[in-house]
Design an enzyme around this catalytic site. Structure first.
Site, PDB file in Angstrom:
ATOM      1  N   GLY A  12       0.815  -1.215   0.000  1.00 28.22           N
ATOM      2  CA  GLY A  12       0.000   0.000   0.000  1.00 28.22           C
ATOM      3  C   GLY A  12       0.846   1.261   0.000  1.00 28.22           C
ATOM      4  N   ASP A  13       0.175   2.400  -0.215  1.00 25.55           N
ATOM      5  CA  ASP A  13       0.810   3.723  -0.176  1.00 25.55           C
ATOM      6  C   ASP A  13       1.920   3.885  -1.213  1.00 25.55           C
ATOM      7  OD1 ASP A  13      -0.857   4.283   1.981  1.00 25.55           O
ATOM      8  OD2 ASP A  13       0.613   3.543   3.428  1.00 25.55           O
ATOM      9  N   GLY A  15       1.518   5.319  -4.072  1.00 27.93           N
ATOM     10  CA  GLY A  15       1.284   6.524  -4.877  1.00 27.93           C
ATOM     11  C   GLY A  15       0.170   6.305  -5.899  1.00 27.93           C
ATOM     12  N   LYS A  16      -0.754   5.403  -5.568  1.00 29.57           N
ATOM     13  CA  LYS A  16      -1.864   5.093  -6.493  1.00 29.57           C
ATOM     14  C   LYS A  16      -2.717   6.326  -6.772  1.00 29.57           C
ATOM     15  CE  LYS A  16      -3.200   1.969  -3.531  1.00 29.57           C
ATOM     16  NZ  LYS A  16      -2.041   1.943  -2.613  1.00 29.57           N
ATOM     17  N   GLY A  17      -2.989   7.105  -5.688  1.00 33.01           N
ATOM     18  CA  GLY A  17      -3.845   8.283  -5.839  1.00 33.01           C
ATOM     19  C   GLY A  17      -3.293   9.251  -6.867  1.00 33.01           C
ATOM     20  N   LYS A  18      -1.994   9.518  -6.786  1.00 29.45           N
ATOM     21  CA  LYS A  18      -1.378  10.453  -7.733  1.00 29.45           C
ATOM     22  C   LYS A  18      -1.531   9.941  -9.169  1.00 29.45           C
ATOM     23  CE  LYS A  18       2.743  11.926  -9.894  1.00 29.45           C
ATOM     24  NZ  LYS A  18       3.986  12.660  -9.965  1.00 29.45           N
ATOM     25  N   ASN A  38     -10.010   2.634   4.868  1.00 30.99           N
ATOM     26  CA  ASN A  38      -8.654   2.283   5.319  1.00 30.99           C
ATOM     27  C   ASN A  38      -7.643   2.876   4.331  1.00 30.99           C
ATOM     28  OD1 ASN A  38      -9.620   0.517   3.361  1.00 30.99           O
ATOM     29  ND2 ASN A  38      -8.734  -1.329   4.251  1.00 30.99           N
ATOM     30  N   GLY A  40      -5.898   5.726   1.964  1.00 27.88           N
ATOM     31  CA  GLY A  40      -5.671   7.176   1.986  1.00 27.88           C
ATOM     32  C   GLY A  40      -4.900   7.487   0.723  1.00 27.88           C
ATOM     33  N   HIS A  41      -5.544   8.105  -0.227  1.00 31.04           N
ATOM     34  CA  HIS A  41      -4.916   8.359  -1.529  1.00 31.04           C
ATOM     35  C   HIS A  41      -4.666   9.856  -1.695  1.00 31.04           C
ATOM     36  CE1 HIS A  41      -6.545   4.314  -3.270  1.00 31.04           C
ATOM     37  NE2 HIS A  41      -5.791   4.165  -2.207  1.00 31.04           N
ATOM     38  N   ARG A 143     -23.231 -13.231   5.400  1.00 31.97           N
ATOM     39  CA  ARG A 143     -24.551 -12.889   4.851  1.00 31.97           C
ATOM     40  C   ARG A 143     -25.463 -12.184   5.845  1.00 31.97           C
ATOM     41  NH1 ARG A 143     -24.156 -18.669   2.872  1.00 31.97           N
ATOM     42  NH2 ARG A 143     -22.695 -18.499   4.573  1.00 31.97           N
ATOM     43  N   GLN A 224      -5.030  -0.303  -1.137  1.00 36.81           N
ATOM     44  CA  GLN A 224      -4.054  -1.153  -0.455  1.00 36.81           C
ATOM     45  C   GLN A 224      -3.000  -1.655  -1.465  1.00 36.81           C
ATOM     46  OE1 GLN A 224      -7.709  -1.997   0.526  1.00 36.81           O
ATOM     47  NE2 GLN A 224      -7.211  -0.192   1.708  1.00 36.81           N
ATOM     48  N   GLY A 302      -1.758   8.484  10.044  1.00 37.05           N
ATOM     49  CA  GLY A 302      -0.628   9.326  10.459  1.00 37.05           C
ATOM     50  C   GLY A 302       0.523   8.529  11.056  1.00 37.05           C
ATOM     51  N   ASP A 333      12.540  10.172  -6.862  1.00 34.39           N
ATOM     52  CA  ASP A 333      13.303  11.341  -6.385  1.00 34.39           C
ATOM     53  C   ASP A 333      13.864  11.123  -4.978  1.00 34.39           C
ATOM     54  OD1 ASP A 333      10.343  11.448  -6.032  1.00 34.39           O
ATOM     55  OD2 ASP A 333      10.834  13.090  -4.664  1.00 34.39           O
TER      56      ASP A 333
HETATM   57  P1  GDP Z   1      -1.594   5.664  -2.162  1.00 34.58           P
HETATM   58  O1  GDP Z   1      -2.289   5.166  -0.959  1.00 34.58           O
HETATM   59  O2  GDP Z   1      -0.993   4.558  -2.974  1.00 34.58           O
HETATM   60  O3  GDP Z   1      -2.436   6.582  -3.000  1.00 34.58           O
HETATM   61  O4  GDP Z   1      -0.348   6.521  -1.639  1.00 34.58           O
HETATM   62  P2  GDP Z   1      -0.400   7.616  -0.440  1.00 34.58           P
HETATM   63  O5  GDP Z   1      -1.074   8.817  -0.917  1.00 34.58           O
HETATM   64  O6  GDP Z   1      -0.882   6.992   0.818  1.00 34.58           O
HETATM   65  O7  GDP Z   1       1.147   7.844  -0.203  1.00 34.58           O
HETATM   66  C1  GDP Z   1       1.991   8.299  -1.201  1.00 34.58           C
HETATM   67  C2  GDP Z   1       2.674   9.583  -0.705  1.00 34.58           C
HETATM   68  O8  GDP Z   1       3.762   9.893  -1.554  1.00 34.58           O
HETATM   69  C3  GDP Z   1       1.767  10.788  -0.767  1.00 34.58           C
HETATM   70  O9  GDP Z   1       2.144  11.680   0.251  1.00 34.58           O
HETATM   71  C4  GDP Z   1       2.084  11.385  -2.132  1.00 34.58           C
HETATM   72  O10 GDP Z   1       1.816  12.796  -2.213  1.00 34.58           O
HETATM   73  C5  GDP Z   1       3.551  11.117  -2.225  1.00 34.58           C
HETATM   74  N1  GDP Z   1       4.070  10.898  -3.588  1.00 34.58           N
HETATM   75  C6  GDP Z   1       3.491  10.267  -4.632  1.00 34.58           C
HETATM   76  N2  GDP Z   1       4.348  10.177  -5.665  1.00 34.58           N
HETATM   77  C7  GDP Z   1       5.490  10.769  -5.264  1.00 34.58           C
HETATM   78  C8  GDP Z   1       6.774  10.956  -5.868  1.00 34.58           C
HETATM   79  O11 GDP Z   1       7.030  10.549  -6.998  1.00 34.58           O
HETATM   80  N3  GDP Z   1       7.732  11.600  -5.132  1.00 34.58           N
HETATM   81  C9  GDP Z   1       7.495  12.044  -3.861  1.00 34.58           C
HETATM   82  N4  GDP Z   1       8.494  12.642  -3.217  1.00 34.58           N
HETATM   83  N5  GDP Z   1       6.296  11.865  -3.256  1.00 34.58           N
HETATM   84  C10 GDP Z   1       5.341  11.234  -3.948  1.00 34.58           C
HETATM   85  P1  IMO Z   2      -3.850   2.605   0.574  1.00 32.59           P
HETATM   86  O1  IMO Z   2      -4.995   2.396  -0.373  1.00 32.59           O
HETATM   87  C1  IMO Z   2      -1.238   0.932   3.660  1.00 32.59           C
HETATM   88  C2  IMO Z   2      -3.024  -2.029   6.368  1.00 32.59           C
HETATM   89  C3  IMO Z   2      -3.164  -1.627   7.825  1.00 32.59           C
HETATM   90  C4  IMO Z   2      -3.004  -2.997   8.479  1.00 32.59           C
HETATM   91  C5  IMO Z   2      -3.722  -3.931   7.525  1.00 32.59           C
HETATM   92  C6  IMO Z   2      -5.159  -4.263   7.915  1.00 32.59           C
HETATM   93  O2  IMO Z   2      -3.741   3.993   1.085  1.00 32.59           O
HETATM   94  O3  IMO Z   2      -2.586   2.074   0.002  1.00 32.59           O
HETATM   95  P2  IMO Z   2      -7.416  -2.853   7.823  1.00 32.59           P
HETATM   96  O4  IMO Z   2      -7.804  -1.566   8.471  1.00 32.59           O
HETATM   97  O5  IMO Z   2      -7.499  -2.837   6.335  1.00 32.59           O
HETATM   98  O6  IMO Z   2      -8.125  -4.039   8.401  1.00 32.59           O
HETATM   99  O7  IMO Z   2      -5.867  -3.061   8.216  1.00 32.59           O
HETATM  100  O8  IMO Z   2      -3.718  -3.273   6.260  1.00 32.59           O
HETATM  101  N1  IMO Z   2      -3.644  -1.099   5.396  1.00 32.59           N
HETATM  102  C7  IMO Z   2      -2.950  -0.251   4.624  1.00 32.59           C
HETATM  103  N2  IMO Z   2      -1.633   0.020   4.571  1.00 32.59           N
HETATM  104  N3  IMO Z   2      -2.081   1.529   2.775  1.00 32.59           N
HETATM  105  C8  IMO Z   2      -3.406   1.249   2.808  1.00 32.59           C
HETATM  106  O9  IMO Z   2      -4.252   1.723   1.872  1.00 32.59           O
HETATM  107  C9  IMO Z   2      -3.904   0.345   3.772  1.00 32.59           C
HETATM  108  N4  IMO Z   2      -5.128  -0.117   4.074  1.00 32.59           N
HETATM  109  C10 IMO Z   2      -4.956  -1.017   5.053  1.00 32.59           C
HETATM  110  O10 IMO Z   2      -2.155  -0.736   8.207  1.00 32.59           O
HETATM  111  O11 IMO Z   2      -1.646  -3.359   8.496  1.00 32.59           O
HETATM  112 MG    MG Z   3      -2.318   5.464   1.115  1.00 35.84          MG
END
Ligand code: GDP
Ligand code: IMO
Ligand code: MG
Length: 430
Positions: A12-13, A15-18, A38, A40-41, A143, A224, A302, A333
């Site tokens: 997860g995290d 950078g899918k949202g971007k 759960n 956060g994009h 169900r 995720q 956070g 970067d």
């Molecule tokens: P997601 O859950 O996959 O959408 O990713 P998140 O938003 O949770 O986390 C990605 C973080 O990296 C966010 O704070 C973005 O603004 C940041 N981000 C995305 N792409 C880049 C990148 O290429 N460089 C940097 N420095 N930050 C990035």
């Molecule tokens: P995005 O879409 C990172 C993690 C939680 C925990 C596990 C189970 O922003 O990438 P849950 O609340 O789903 O039952 O928690 O999954 N988790 C994530 N980690 N990015 C996420 O979403 C996540 N969504 C859930 O931290 O380890």
């Molecule tokens: Mg995220």
């Protein structure tokens, strides 16, 4: 016509949202197909940051955004998110945003159960986001869940709620020593939310099918990451839905023939938030640097993200499980300034060399990453917009990833902003 699925390849995290925000320029409809708040994009447009938990990341580009049947929706969070986006001048009316009538509703007792379960696990806790995701999917599978179609029908809602709460109260009182929850209070407050969301409810499968027939391009937004998948991830340290590309179909009500491309989002290093195995995790200065420079804090909770080097064993898993047709390398970067960069190409498990990610967590715990070390770069690449201008060592890093994973790099992200991107090949342009 190209219908693209975007999935996370790691934990997860990535950078899918971007990337969804970026590609939405060329799409007509954007669909979330699993997970809930759960997720956060993050999207950054002209220096302004937006974080969405439920609303698909195509909303800033003014595209029709759909919340598919596979998503679990907390109505309170959705109402707040609609207001948050509206305050920022984003159109979130029922013409732009739709929720599938088959999507399940997260109720207050799901959140309460999530917290109680985690607390009762002590040191074995999963580290969930506490958003009630697991308990809501449990009710769906057993169900007993409440779908939007019942939620917006007061009689059906009341009926279901009464049945549900009886069982939940038994658990709260007898297993978790908590006070009982009151049906009437929940019914009243949640009926108000149902009324607010009623105009948004539709049949997403029918909507997507009609859009497709009109030649519209669909973008499917995963949440995720592959290794948090309930089937294929590091079970039990996973989320409760299937996060891989195959679920884009099931979770939005389309068949597999609708999908033409699958892009895997790969952070240039690895992070994980919450508990569970992480073979390339770093506990040294390099890990601290990745965390600090990458500003690795969860967009939902956070929490500090755990950081480590890029792991091609997990990425091989992701390529195979998702049928990836392209890689999107993000946060490249952040690697600036490392003298050398490590890439994990296999695991050493008590002398046995593993190229495939093991399913058994005891075996995984014994795995030591085998690294290849490549030279780093000192140049600031965040202002570069074409592949050719990248430093040679950066290109070598990308080439190694491409070669080992036998999958092309299609997009490179060099900063959080929408424009801080190098598009090598745009599937919408072909
Ligand atoms: P997601 O859950 O996959 O959408 O990713 P998140 O938003 O949770 O986390 C990605 C973080 O990296 C966010 O704070 C973005 O603004 C940041 N981000 C995305 N792409 C880049 C990148 O290429 N460089 C940097 N420095 N930050 C990035
Ligand atoms: P995005 O879409 C990172 C993690 C939680 C925990 C596990 C189970 O922003 O990438 P849950 O609340 O789903 O039952 O928690 O999954 N988790 C994530 N980690 N990015 C996420 O979403 C996540 N969504 C859930 O931290 O380890
Ligand atoms: Mg995220």
């Amino acid at each position: 016509m190209a219908n693209i699925v975007i999935v996370g390849t790691q934990w997860g995290d990535e950078g899918k949202g971007k990337i969804v925000d970026l590609l939405s320029e060329h799409a007509d409809v954007v669909v979330r197909f699993q997970g809930g708040n759960n997720a956060g994009h993050t999207m950054v447009v002209k220096g302004e940051q937006f974080i969405s938990h439920l609303v698909p990341s195509g909303i800033l580009q003014g595209k029709t955004c759909l919340i598919g049947n596979g998503v679990v929706v907390d109505p309170q969070v959705l109402v707040e998110e609609i207001a948050y986006l509206r305050e920022k001048g984003v159109d979130t009316g029922p013409d732009k945003l739709k929720i599938c009538e088959k999507a399940h509703v997260i109720m207050p007792y799901h959140k309460e159960l999530d917290h109680s379960r985690e607390a009762s696990k002590g040191k074995n806790k999963i580290g969930t986001t506490g958003r009630g995701i697991g308990p809501c999917y449990e009710d769906k599978a057993s169900r007993k869940g409440i779908r939007f179609t019942e939620f917006i029908d007061p009689e059906m809602f009341k009926d279901k709620l009464e049945n549900e709460i009886e069982e939940k109260n038994f658990l709260f009182e007898n297993l978790y020593s908590k006070s009982k929850i009151d049906t009437k209070t929940i019914f009243e407050s949640y009926s108000a939310l149902a009324e607010m969301l009623k105009p948004y409810v539709t049949n997403v499968s029918v909507f997507v099918s009609n859009a497709s027939k009109e030649g519209k391009q669909i973008l499917f937004e995963g949440a995720q990451g592959t290794h948090l998948d309930i089937e294929h991830g590091t079970y039990p340290f996973v989320t409760s839905s299937s996060t891989v590309s195959g679920n884009a179909c099931c979770g939005s009500g389309v068949g597999p023939k609708q999908i033409s491309e699958v892009f895997g989002i790969v952070k240039a290093y690895t992070t994980r938030v919450g508990a569970g195995p992480f073979p390339t995790e770093l506990f040294d200065e390099d890990g601290d640097t990745l965390q600090r420079v990458g500003a690795e804090f969860g967009a939902t909770t956070g929490r500090k993200r755990r950081c480590g080097w890029l792991d091609l064993v997990i990425l091989e898993n992701a390529v195979r499980l998702n049928s990836l047709t392209g890689l999107v390398i993000t946060k490249l970067d952040v690697l600036k300034g490392f003298k050398t960069i490590k890439i994990c190409t296999a695991y050493d498990c008590d002398g046995e060399i593993l190229k495939h990610f093991p399913s058994n967590l005891n075996k995984l715990a014994k795995c030591k990453p085998i690294y290849e070390e490549v030279p780093g770069w000192d140049e600031d690449i965040s202002t570069i917009r074409s592949y050719d201008e990248l430093p040679d060592n950066t290109k070598k890093y990308l080439k190694k990833i491409e070669d080992i994973l036998e999958t092309p790099v299609s997009i490179i992200s060099v900063g959080p902003g929408r424009d801080e991107t190098i598009v090598v090949s745009n599937p919408y342009a072909t």
